[in-house]
Write a protein that holds these residues in place. Sequence first.
Motif, PDB file in Angstrom:
ATOM      1  N   ASP A  54       0.826  -1.209   0.000  1.00  0.00           N
ATOM      2  CA  ASP A  54       0.000   0.000   0.000  1.00  0.00           C
ATOM      3  C   ASP A  54       0.858   1.257   0.000  1.00  0.00           C
ATOM      4  OD1 ASP A  54       0.873  -0.542   2.575  1.00  0.00           O
ATOM      5  OD2 ASP A  54      -0.927   0.240   3.537  1.00  0.00           O
ATOM      6  N   PHE A 145      -6.817  -2.221  -4.019  1.00  0.00           N
ATOM      7  CA  PHE A 145      -8.010  -1.496  -3.577  1.00  0.00           C
ATOM      8  C   PHE A 145      -9.150  -2.450  -3.267  1.00  0.00           C
ATOM      9  CE2 PHE A 145      -6.415   2.413  -5.846  1.00  0.00           C
ATOM     10  CZ  PHE A 145      -6.242   3.131  -4.693  1.00  0.00           C
ATOM     11  N   ARG A 149     -10.827  -3.435   0.570  1.00  0.00           N
ATOM     12  CA  ARG A 149     -12.237  -3.127   0.843  1.00  0.00           C
ATOM     13  C   ARG A 149     -12.475  -1.642   1.095  1.00  0.00           C
ATOM     14  NH1 ARG A 149     -13.427  -7.552  -1.311  1.00  0.00           N
ATOM     15  NH2 ARG A 149     -13.721  -9.418  -0.087  1.00  0.00           N
ATOM     16  N   ASP A 150     -11.678  -0.806   0.416  1.00  0.00           N
ATOM     17  CA  ASP A 150     -11.872   0.635   0.526  1.00  0.00           C
ATOM     18  C   ASP A 150     -12.824   1.060  -0.588  1.00  0.00           C
ATOM     19  OD1 ASP A 150     -11.768   3.341   0.840  1.00  0.00           O
ATOM     20  OD2 ASP A 150      -9.589   3.514   0.688  1.00  0.00           O
ATOM     21  N   THR A 151     -14.109   1.025  -0.285  1.00  0.00           N
ATOM     22  CA  THR A 151     -15.148   1.281  -1.286  1.00  0.00           C
ATOM     23  C   THR A 151     -15.020   2.662  -1.905  1.00  0.00           C
ATOM     24  OG1 THR A 151     -16.607  -0.147   0.005  1.00  0.00           O
ATOM     25  CG2 THR A 151     -17.633   1.200  -1.702  1.00  0.00           C
ATOM     26  N   SER A 153     -12.347   4.480  -2.337  1.00  0.00           N
ATOM     27  CA  SER A 153     -11.227   4.502  -3.279  1.00  0.00           C
ATOM     28  C   SER A 153     -11.573   3.781  -4.573  1.00  0.00           C
ATOM     29  CB  SER A 153      -9.981   3.870  -2.651  1.00  0.00           C
ATOM     30  OG  SER A 153      -9.507   4.658  -1.598  1.00  0.00           O
ATOM     31  N   ARG A 185     -11.331  13.843   2.215  1.00  0.00           N
ATOM     32  CA  ARG A 185     -11.603  12.596   2.968  1.00  0.00           C
ATOM     33  C   ARG A 185     -10.719  12.499   4.208  1.00  0.00           C
ATOM     34  NH1 ARG A 185     -10.828   7.466  -0.289  1.00  0.00           N
ATOM     35  NH2 ARG A 185     -11.475   6.585   1.696  1.00  0.00           N
TER      36      ARG A 185
END
Length: 196
Positions: A54, A145, A149-151, A153, A185
């Motif tokens: 990441d 991504f 589970r970073d919706t 993004s 954000r």
Amino acid sequence: MERKRITLAERKGVLTKLFFSTLYLSAFTFGGGYVIVTLLKRKFVDEYHWIEEDEMLDLVAIAQSAPGAIAVNGAIVVGYKLAGLLGVVTAITATIIPPFVIISLISACYAAFRDNLIISLMLEGMQAGVGAVIASVVYEMAYVFYHGRDTASMILMAAAFVAGCVFGVNVVIVVLAAGAIGVVRTLAARRKEAVK
């Protein structure tokens, strides 16, 4: 950008590996800066484990957002992350040597290269390979991504793709808008934590 604390002996080893790794990647990366992204990831994330996956995405985002060639920008951010300013100088030097030498040789023999059928066909074949490598980079970045589970993004990535590919929005506007959304954000998340 936070850097790991390393001893002088470790730093020398890191700088040597950094120099030869970036020299090798730069010498054998055909097709522009996007191709080097997946190779940087394989070398520094998968092989050496110097950088987290990441974190590599963050470094690529910085390199892509800054003006200039992405290969050099990528070398700058990776070099700084690993060994500070000396790492930057080492990575930049190793990154620019191969293209400088190759372009100098090609420019001296340009007329012969331009009319050579074998060279022309070889370059056409390389274009197909470059397309596959770029598709691989897109897949690997999207995979992180999706599994993170970073919706938000994922939605932002899809919106940026649609804006650039479907509606033809200028890449600079897409990058600036995505950066602004990222700032909003982050500030909203910090405010939410402060309220708790």
